[in-house]
Design an enzyme around this catalytic site. Structure first.
Site, PDB file in Angstrom:
ATOM      1  N   CYS A  85       9.608   0.385  -6.285  1.00  0.00           N
ATOM      2  CA  CYS A  85       9.494   1.802  -5.979  1.00  0.00           C
ATOM      3  C   CYS A  85      10.582   2.146  -4.982  1.00  0.00           C
ATOM      4  O   CYS A  85      11.217   1.267  -4.408  1.00  0.00           O
ATOM      5  CB  CYS A  85       8.114   2.132  -5.406  1.00  0.00           C
ATOM      6  SG  CYS A  85       7.750   3.912  -5.488  1.00  0.00           S
ATOM      7  N   LYS A  91      -5.125   2.474 -10.480  1.00  0.00           N
ATOM      8  CA  LYS A  91      -5.045   2.518  -9.023  1.00  0.00           C
ATOM      9  C   LYS A  91      -5.360   3.911  -8.512  1.00  0.00           C
ATOM     10  O   LYS A  91      -4.813   4.868  -9.051  1.00  0.00           O
ATOM     11  CB  LYS A  91      -3.628   2.125  -8.602  1.00  0.00           C
ATOM     12  CG  LYS A  91      -3.338   2.248  -7.135  1.00  0.00           C
ATOM     13  CD  LYS A  91      -1.907   1.970  -6.866  1.00  0.00           C
ATOM     14  CE  LYS A  91      -1.646   2.214  -5.409  1.00  0.00           C
ATOM     15  NZ  LYS A  91      -0.242   2.126  -5.084  1.00  0.00           N
ATOM     16  N   GLU A 116      -0.961   7.825 -20.434  1.00  0.00           N
ATOM     17  CA  GLU A 116      -0.056   7.093 -19.534  1.00  0.00           C
ATOM     18  C   GLU A 116       0.001   5.615 -19.930  1.00  0.00           C
ATOM     19  O   GLU A 116       1.074   5.020 -19.995  1.00  0.00           O
ATOM     20  CB  GLU A 116      -0.540   7.209 -18.076  1.00  0.00           C
ATOM     21  CG  GLU A 116      -0.146   8.497 -17.391  1.00  0.00           C
ATOM     22  CD  GLU A 116       1.311   8.487 -16.926  1.00  0.00           C
ATOM     23  OE1 GLU A 116       2.034   7.516 -17.197  1.00  0.00           O
ATOM     24  OE2 GLU A 116       1.720   9.475 -16.297  1.00  0.00           O
ATOM     25  N   LYS A 123      -1.852   5.684 -12.118  1.00  0.00           N
ATOM     26  CA  LYS A 123      -1.803   5.740 -10.657  1.00  0.00           C
ATOM     27  C   LYS A 123      -2.073   7.177 -10.227  1.00  0.00           C
ATOM     28  O   LYS A 123      -1.317   8.087 -10.547  1.00  0.00           O
ATOM     29  CB  LYS A 123      -0.447   5.279 -10.142  1.00  0.00           C
ATOM     30  CG  LYS A 123      -0.354   5.335  -8.622  1.00  0.00           C
ATOM     31  CD  LYS A 123       0.947   4.781  -8.093  1.00  0.00           C
ATOM     32  CE  LYS A 123       1.008   4.909  -6.581  1.00  0.00           C
ATOM     33  NZ  LYS A 123       2.269   4.394  -6.032  1.00  0.00           N
ATOM     34  N   SER A 165      -5.599   0.347   0.013  1.00  0.00           N
ATOM     35  CA  SER A 165      -5.736   0.261   1.468  1.00  0.00           C
ATOM     36  C   SER A 165      -6.915   1.063   2.012  1.00  0.00           C
ATOM     37  O   SER A 165      -7.636   0.593   2.890  1.00  0.00           O
ATOM     38  CB  SER A 165      -4.440   0.726   2.126  1.00  0.00           C
ATOM     39  OG  SER A 165      -4.109   2.039   1.716  1.00  0.00           O
ATOM     40  N   CYS A 207       9.995   4.732  -2.467  1.00  0.00           N
ATOM     41  CA  CYS A 207       9.487   5.539  -1.341  1.00  0.00           C
ATOM     42  C   CYS A 207       9.641   4.871   0.023  1.00  0.00           C
ATOM     43  O   CYS A 207       9.769   5.569   1.029  1.00  0.00           O
ATOM     44  CB  CYS A 207       8.055   5.983  -1.575  1.00  0.00           C
ATOM     45  SG  CYS A 207       6.887   4.641  -1.803  1.00  0.00           S
ATOM     46  N   CYS A 210       9.151   8.735  -4.301  1.00  0.00           N
ATOM     47  CA  CYS A 210       9.270   7.533  -5.133  1.00  0.00           C
ATOM     48  C   CYS A 210      10.453   7.611  -6.094  1.00  0.00           C
ATOM     49  O   CYS A 210      10.756   6.648  -6.799  1.00  0.00           O
ATOM     50  CB  CYS A 210       7.971   7.309  -5.894  1.00  0.00           C
ATOM     51  SG  CYS A 210       6.538   7.216  -4.783  1.00  0.00           S
ATOM     52  N   ARG A 221       2.873  13.951  -3.619  1.00  0.00           N
ATOM     53  CA  ARG A 221       3.259  13.232  -4.830  1.00  0.00           C
ATOM     54  C   ARG A 221       2.596  13.791  -6.097  1.00  0.00           C
ATOM     55  O   ARG A 221       2.495  13.120  -7.101  1.00  0.00           O
ATOM     56  CB  ARG A 221       2.899  11.748  -4.684  1.00  0.00           C
ATOM     57  CG  ARG A 221       3.471  11.055  -3.453  1.00  0.00           C
ATOM     58  CD  ARG A 221       3.702   9.574  -3.737  1.00  0.00           C
ATOM     59  NE  ARG A 221       3.790   8.733  -2.558  1.00  0.00           N
ATOM     60  CZ  ARG A 221       4.825   8.681  -1.718  1.00  0.00           C
ATOM     61  NH1 ARG A 221       5.863   9.463  -1.904  1.00  0.00           N
ATOM     62  NH2 ARG A 221       4.815   7.851  -0.700  1.00  0.00           N
ATOM     63  N   TYR A 274      -6.555  -6.530  -0.494  1.00  0.00           N
ATOM     64  CA  TYR A 274      -6.275  -7.029   0.850  1.00  0.00           C
ATOM     65  C   TYR A 274      -7.338  -8.035   1.283  1.00  0.00           C
ATOM     66  O   TYR A 274      -7.207  -8.672   2.307  1.00  0.00           O
ATOM     67  CB  TYR A 274      -6.167  -5.840   1.817  1.00  0.00           C
ATOM     68  CG  TYR A 274      -5.079  -4.872   1.368  1.00  0.00           C
ATOM     69  CD1 TYR A 274      -3.741  -5.154   1.614  1.00  0.00           C
ATOM     70  CD2 TYR A 274      -5.382  -3.731   0.619  1.00  0.00           C
ATOM     71  CE1 TYR A 274      -2.737  -4.307   1.159  1.00  0.00           C
ATOM     72  CE2 TYR A 274      -4.391  -2.878   0.156  1.00  0.00           C
ATOM     73  CZ  TYR A 274      -3.073  -3.182   0.421  1.00  0.00           C
ATOM     74  OH  TYR A 274      -2.081  -2.356  -0.053  1.00  0.00           O
ATOM     75  N   ARG A 330       0.432   3.889   3.688  1.00  0.00           N
ATOM     76  CA  ARG A 330       1.632   4.652   4.066  1.00  0.00           C
ATOM     77  C   ARG A 330       1.997   4.397   5.518  1.00  0.00           C
ATOM     78  O   ARG A 330       3.165   4.452   5.887  1.00  0.00           O
ATOM     79  CB  ARG A 330       1.441   6.130   3.752  1.00  0.00           C
ATOM     80  CG  ARG A 330       1.435   6.338   2.246  1.00  0.00           C
ATOM     81  CD  ARG A 330       1.331   7.771   1.815  1.00  0.00           C
ATOM     82  NE  ARG A 330       1.123   7.845   0.378  1.00  0.00           N
ATOM     83  CZ  ARG A 330       0.768   8.947  -0.269  1.00  0.00           C
ATOM     84  NH1 ARG A 330       0.606  10.074   0.393  1.00  0.00           N
ATOM     85  NH2 ARG A 330       0.589   8.917  -1.567  1.00  0.00           N
TER      86      ARG A 330
HETATM   87  C1  PBG Z   1       4.280   3.139  -3.393  1.00  0.00           C
HETATM   88  C2  PBG Z   1       2.935   2.569  -3.353  1.00  0.00           C
HETATM   89  C3  PBG Z   1       1.778   3.091  -2.734  1.00  0.00           C
HETATM   90  C4  PBG Z   1       0.797   2.101  -2.828  1.00  0.00           C
HETATM   91  C5  PBG Z   1       1.347   1.041  -3.539  1.00  0.00           C
HETATM   92  N1  PBG Z   1       2.649   1.355  -3.872  1.00  0.00           N
HETATM   93  C6  PBG Z   1       1.547   4.331  -1.974  1.00  0.00           C
HETATM   94  C7  PBG Z   1       1.859   5.643  -2.531  1.00  0.00           C
HETATM   95  O1  PBG Z   1       1.933   5.863  -3.731  1.00  0.00           O
HETATM   96  O2  PBG Z   1       2.062   6.505  -1.689  1.00  0.00           O
HETATM   97  C8  PBG Z   1      -0.580   2.202  -2.242  1.00  0.00           C
HETATM   98  C9  PBG Z   1      -1.296   0.918  -2.001  1.00  0.00           C
HETATM   99  C10 PBG Z   1      -2.475   1.016  -1.123  1.00  0.00           C
HETATM  100  O3  PBG Z   1      -2.913   2.087  -0.688  1.00  0.00           O
HETATM  101  O4  PBG Z   1      -3.029  -0.059  -0.826  1.00  0.00           O
HETATM  102  N2  PBG Z   1       4.658   3.809  -4.515  1.00  0.00           N
END
Ligand code: PBG
Length: 324
Positions: free
Chosen positions: A120, A248, A233, A195, A274, A122, A130, A217, A313, A205
């Protein structure tokens, strides 16, 4: 089957019976550990909203990978925090970029660990989006080349698998083609297919310093209200050559996992993100829930919904618990 001929409790009366009829078995083989690599030496910056997790310089990251390997975790996914950001995210595809360095060191130290890289822009762009930004909008087609270059640079560093998380249309095909042209036909693509534009990414973030500097986003990540679209998708990614598809976040989207499991004939990954991790940690810290049991119930639920593998995690903790 009706009471009293059928008694559901008969097969629940002891642990042996419960084991015999258990439908879902979480395994260490299902777990993928996300890690954050940062430039510098001897850096271990704790991430406050993700207790137990740090941004790590490469030598500490390698030590963490050894720990994961010892616990039986088969794979890690690496995210990078570069030393500088710019509009084109050039540190994302630099041969001496942070992820590229981390991959080389990890593969040398722990060759059997499968190393997946998040692809990515970002974390690497100064605007935090991204993809490329042109006149205030995220330019899909201009981003594809840079994403493919990023994936290729990861493969050249020794990544075992690449995982595009950007949500630009057409990126899987572009990445597949560039990998193939450069002799990396053996490197699989794990596509973040469904996603969602989720508020559960907040702690990440902070961990990855990747918040968008303007806007949000919503023009590229999916609307949480949509389910049917996830199928489109995923189908697009399958046709472009994805080897694994991903949903996700995981917990608020178990219906999507279930749906894609039925419709798509590829291994399915789910990202226990997260915010999902942070909620459990925070409630446990207050003594309101039993962290270990909630963790296992959560991961089992994601598996039960249909995920073949889970990015989490909790990977090391859960692996230890499964072994012990
Ligand atoms: C980046 C990305 C993100 C996550 C994984 N890859 C964040 C986003 O899209 O802003 C999130 C992972 C998480 O929250 O554990 N493209």
């Amino acid at each position: 089957m009706l009471f009293p001929e059928y008694r559901a409790r008969r097969m629940r009366q002891n642990e042996a019976f419960r084991r015999m009829v258990r439908e879902t078995e979480l395994s260490v083989n299902d777990l993928i550990l996300p890690l954050f690599a940062v430039e510098g030496r001897d850096v271990q910056n704790p991430i406050p909203s993700m207790p137990g997790h740090c941004q790590m310089s490469v030598e500490h990251l390698v030590a963490k990978v050894r720990e994961a390997a010892a616990a039986g975790v088969p794979a890690v996914i690496l995210f990078g925090l570069p030393d500088k950001k710019d509009p084109l995210g050039t540190r994302a595809y630099a041969a001496d970029g942070i992820v590229q360095k981390a991959v080389r060191e990890v593969k040398q130290a722990v060759p059997d660990m499968a190393v997946i890289t998040d692809v990515c822009l970002c974390q690497y762009t100064d605007h935090g989006h991204c993809g490329m930004v042109a006149k205030g909008v995220i330019d899909n087609d201009a981003s594809l080349d840079l994403l493919a270059k990023t994936a290729l640079s990861h493969a050249q560093a020794g990544a075992d698998m690449v995982a595009p998380s950007d949500m630009m249309d057409g990126r899987v095909a572009e990445i597949r083609a560039l990998l193939d042209d450069n002799g990396f036909t053996h490197v699989p693509v794990m596509a973040y297919s469904a996603k969602y534009c989720s508020s559960f990414y907040g702690p990440f973030r902070e961990a990855a310093d990747s918040a968008p500097q303007f806007g949000d986003r919503r023009t590229y990540q999916m609307d949480p209200a949509n389910a049917q679209e996830a199928l489109r998708e995923a189908t697009m990614d399958v046709e472009e050559g994805a080897d694994i598809i991903m949903v996700k976040p995981a917990l608020p989207y178990l219906d999507i996992i279930c749906r894609l499991r039925e419709e798509i004939d590829l291994p399915l990954a789910a990202y226990n993100v997260s915010g999902e991790f942070a909620m459990i940690k925070a409630a446990a810290a207050k003594g309101w829930i039993d962290e270990q049991r909630v963790m296992m119930e959560t991961l089992t639920a994601i598996k039960r919904a249909g995920a073949d593998m889970i990015l989490t995690y909790f990977a090391i903790d859960a692996a230890r618990r499964l072994k012990g």
